[in-house]
Design an enzyme around this catalytic site. Structure first.
Site, short mmCIF file in Angstrom:
data_model
loop_
_atom_site.label_atom_id
_atom_site.label_comp_id
_atom_site.label_asym_id
_atom_site.label_seq_id
_atom_site.Cartn_x
_atom_site.Cartn_y
_atom_site.Cartn_z
N LYS A 175 0.85 -1.20 0.00
CA LYS A 175 0.00 0.00 0.00
C LYS A 175 0.88 1.24 0.00
CE LYS A 175 -2.03 3.07 2.19
NZ LYS A 175 -1.96 4.27 1.35
N GLY A 228 6.45 5.19 8.18
CA GLY A 228 5.64 6.39 8.16
C GLY A 228 5.76 7.12 9.48
N SER A 229 4.72 7.83 9.85
CA SER A 229 4.78 8.68 11.04
C SER A 229 4.66 7.84 12.31
CB SER A 229 3.66 9.71 10.99
OG SER A 229 2.42 9.05 10.94
N THR A 230 5.19 8.36 13.39
CA THR A 230 5.12 7.66 14.67
C THR A 230 3.66 7.51 15.11
OG1 THR A 230 7.32 8.39 15.26
CG2 THR A 230 5.90 7.78 17.08
N ALA A 231 2.84 8.53 14.84
CA ALA A 231 1.44 8.46 15.28
C ALA A 231 0.70 7.31 14.59
CB ALA A 231 0.74 9.79 14.98
N GLY A 233 2.08 4.73 13.05
CA GLY A 233 2.75 3.48 13.44
C GLY A 233 2.25 2.95 14.78
N CYS A 284 13.46 10.89 7.09
CA CYS A 284 13.43 10.52 8.51
C CYS A 284 14.82 10.52 9.12
CB CYS A 284 12.78 9.16 8.68
SG CYS A 284 13.45 7.95 7.56
N GLU A 381 10.17 16.55 14.84
CA GLU A 381 10.51 16.32 13.43
C GLU A 381 9.77 17.33 12.57
OE1 GLU A 381 8.93 12.75 11.49
OE2 GLU A 381 10.95 12.39 10.76
P1 NAP Z 1 1.98 8.60 7.42
O1 NAP Z 1 0.90 9.58 7.38
O2 NAP Z 1 2.18 7.82 8.66
O3 NAP Z 1 1.73 7.63 6.19
C1 NAP Z 1 2.55 6.53 5.91
C2 NAP Z 1 1.73 5.46 5.24
O4 NAP Z 1 0.73 5.01 6.14
C3 NAP Z 1 1.00 5.93 3.99
O5 NAP Z 1 0.94 4.88 3.06
C4 NAP Z 1 -0.39 6.22 4.53
O6 NAP Z 1 -1.41 6.16 3.56
C5 NAP Z 1 -0.54 5.09 5.51
N1 NAP Z 1 -1.59 5.31 6.50
C6 NAP Z 1 -2.05 6.49 6.99
N2 NAP Z 1 -3.03 6.24 7.89
C7 NAP Z 1 -3.18 4.90 7.95
C8 NAP Z 1 -4.03 4.04 8.70
N3 NAP Z 1 -4.93 4.49 9.55
N4 NAP Z 1 -3.89 2.71 8.49
C9 NAP Z 1 -2.99 2.21 7.64
N5 NAP Z 1 -2.17 2.99 6.90
C10 NAP Z 1 -2.26 4.31 7.07
O7 NAP Z 1 3.39 9.22 7.14
P2 NAP Z 1 3.82 10.12 5.92
O8 NAP Z 1 3.39 11.50 6.21
O9 NAP Z 1 3.40 9.52 4.64
O10 NAP Z 1 5.41 9.97 5.98
C11 NAP Z 1 6.19 10.78 6.72
C12 NAP Z 1 6.65 10.10 7.99
O11 NAP Z 1 7.30 8.87 7.70
C13 NAP Z 1 7.64 10.91 8.76
O12 NAP Z 1 7.29 10.94 10.12
C14 NAP Z 1 8.96 10.16 8.57
O13 NAP Z 1 9.88 10.33 9.59
C15 NAP Z 1 8.50 8.77 8.42
N6 NAP Z 1 9.48 7.99 7.68
C16 NAP Z 1 10.23 7.12 8.37
C17 NAP Z 1 11.18 6.37 7.73
C18 NAP Z 1 12.03 5.39 8.49
O14 NAP Z 1 12.62 4.52 7.89
N7 NAP Z 1 12.09 5.49 9.79
C19 NAP Z 1 11.34 6.49 6.34
C20 NAP Z 1 10.55 7.39 5.67
C21 NAP Z 1 9.60 8.13 6.36
P3 NAP Z 1 -2.08 7.51 3.01
O15 NAP Z 1 -1.00 8.27 2.35
O16 NAP Z 1 -3.10 7.00 2.07
O17 NAP Z 1 -2.66 8.22 4.19
#
Ligand code: NAP
Length: 477
Positions: A175, A228-231, A233, A284, A381
């Site tokens: 996804k 993705g985001s900590t919240a 996750g 990240c 962040e």
């Molecule tokens: P995000 O909002 O958490 O989204 C990440 C993924 O999760 C997207 O595919 C999103 O889909 C999906 N998602 C959102 N809500 C969901 C739910 N309720 N159930 C299942 N999936 C859901 O994060 P982002 O804004 O895309 O990415 C930025 C964050 O990722 C930053 O905090 C960054 O630090 C982190 N990140 C971490 C790493 C690492 O390796 N540690 C690498 C890259 C990024 P939708 O887009 O359709 O909402």
């Protein structure tokens, strides 16, 4: 740009969403609508998971390792052949500079090659148990894995979740983020053309908010691999915990960049801007908290700012561009809010802080000085092109400050004193560290975080282990 698929990829075919719903995509460099893409429904999700489960039972898990390896090498070759196509898509979809986009496609191909090679070197153990007899372990695939990826590095992260999971014999439902679905669909299609059987890699574009809960809670899904985001996750872990599903997650970060006076600090000052501003800070691992030893602070800052001002911000499609736009207006708003707050608190904006262009979601690389440890911009962040530099006097106090963060993903230590490098690298709470460098990601080595930066590891052999269950078998003599 050539034609590209914009549908779901299920059971080896492109399909429209069962509801007909589509998501609009905007090119961040021009703010114009670029294309639209199918938005999966829960019905589509159920079909995709059922297909993946069948593909698992009907052969992928039992395919001889050598055959699985051959197919994944073919996938890597197909990705390399389509590098330009994939890179152009990423460039238009999220405003990624084209040279970075090409590098990331090649990284994805190398990930498939690494795990294709790893399949035939992935062993269990024989264990001399006290009862005598013969005891051995098996690493077995789990079944259907849900891989949920973000928009900042869509292609390589999709590859570094899918490849080890597939290599270990699982089937994957991928996804991608709503904002960056295009290269994931093409990955599914190219992998199928390269010989991956139908259903083994399913791609579901659409909103995480709409299908996320159903994906994570589906009884056939045995593992969730999330970046993705900590919240989000944390929420996925709560849902997964109800059925004790396996979860690995790579989450946010606020990575330190520590420069001692005994380092080649001129090199550190010249290289460090790109350790935070690359990908427009949407990384990240961005080294957004800099700790500079006070005796070199002023000289370091001067060189750091001079280098920052030379970075080429511009159209992502141009070869010379180093910094493109942010992914969306809202992402830029978030970064600008940090700048407004810092200004209001009297912090010094030593470079950048403005929009360099009236069109596109651009923001200049921004350097903040005189920030305080309790400032939000120092602690949280940003996921935008902002960096804070603070001087330090005492090594131990600095390490305490570095570790005073809920995150622990990555970081750099610059020193020419070997004992100090080893001492500090042991004490900093972080899953990944680099000494005299700002690299974080190596295909062959584990990548992931301490504390709220995540659980489990991507990449290296650790990731492949994370897509298996460990079985112990005892044979009586
Ligand atoms: P995000 O909002 O958490 O989204 C990440 C993924 O999760 C997207 O595919 C999103 O889909 C999906 N998602 C959102 N809500 C969901 C739910 N309720 N159930 C299942 N999936 C859901 O994060 P982002 O804004 O895309 O990415 C930025 C964050 O990722 C930053 O905090 C960054 O630090 C982190 N990140 C971490 C790493 C690492 O390796 N540690 C690498 C890259 C990024 P939708 O887009 O359709 O909402």
């Amino acid at each position: 740009m050539n034609e590209f698929p914009t549908q779901l990829f299920i059971n080896g075919e492109l399909k429209n969403s069962s509801t007909g719903k589509r998501l609009t995509l905007v090119d961040p460099a021009t703010e114009t609508v670029f294309t639209d893409v199918a938005a999966a429904s829960v019905n589509d999700l159920n079909n995709a998971i059922a297909g993946a489960h069948q593909a698992f039972l009907k052969g992928w898990r039992d395919l001889p390792p050598g055959k699985r390896s051959e197919i994944l090498f073919n996938v890597a070759r197909r990705l390399r052949e389509n590098c330009e196509r994939l890179a152009q898509l990423e460039c238009h979809n999220i405003g990624k500079p084209i040279s970075d986009a090409r590098d990331e496609v090649m990284l994805g191909a190398r990930v498939f090659e690494f795990y294709a090679g790893a399949i035939t070197k992935f062993y269990g153990q024989t264990i001399p148990v006290a009862r005598g007899g013969f005891d051995f372990t098996l690493r077995q695939p789990m079944g259907v894995v849900a891989a949920i990826v973000p928009w900042n590095f869509p292609f390589p992260i999709a590859c570094w979740k899918a490849a080890p999971a597939l290599a270990a014999g699982n089937c994957v439902v991928l996804k991608p983020a709503s904002q960056s679905p295009l290269t994931a669909i093409l990955l599914g299609q190219l992998a199928h053309e390269a010989g991956l059987p139908a259903g083994v890699l399913q791609v579901l574009t659409g909103s995480g908010g709409e299908i996320g809960d159903a994906l994570v809670q589906h009884p056939r899904v045995r593992k969730i691999s999330f970046t993705g985001s900590t919240a989000v996750g944390a929420r996925l872990m709560e849902l997964a915990a109800r059925d004790l599903k396996r979860v690995s997650s790579e989450l946010g970060g606020k990575s330190p960049n520590i420069v001692f006076a005994d380092a080649d600090w001129q090199r550190a000052a010249a290289e460090s801007p790109m350790s935070v501003f690359a990908n427009t800070g949407q990384d990240c691992c961005a080294r957004s908290r800099m700790f500079i030893e006070r005796t070199i602070f002023d000289n370091f800052v001067e060189l750091f700012i001079a280098t920052t001002k030379k970075l080429k911000v511009g159209e992502p499609s141009k070869a010379e561009t180093q910094i493109g736009p942010l992914v969306s207006a809202s992402q830029r708003d978030v970064a600008e809010q940090f700048i407004h707050e810092a200004k209001a608190a009297g912090r010094k904006i030593a470079a950048g802080g403005n929009r360099p262009s009236p069109k596109g979601f651009y923001l200049e690389p921004t350097v903040l000085l005189e920030v305080e440890p309790h400032d939000r911009v120092w602690r949280e962040e940003v996921f935008g092109p902002l960096v804070c530099l603070r001087p330090f006097d005492d090594e131990a106090a600095m390490i305490d400050e570095v570790n005073d963060s809920p995150y622990g993903l990555s970081g750099s230590i610059w020193t020419n004193n070997l004992r100090r490098a080893l001492r500090v690298s042991r004490l900093v709470e972080s899953g990944v560290l680099s000494i005299n460098s700002h690299s974080s990601v190596h295909v062959e080595a584990p990548f992931g975080g301490y504390k709220q930066s995540g659980i489990g590891r991507d990449l290296g052999m650790n990731a492949m282990e994370g897509y298996t269950e460990l079985k112990n078998v005892y044979v009586a003599e």
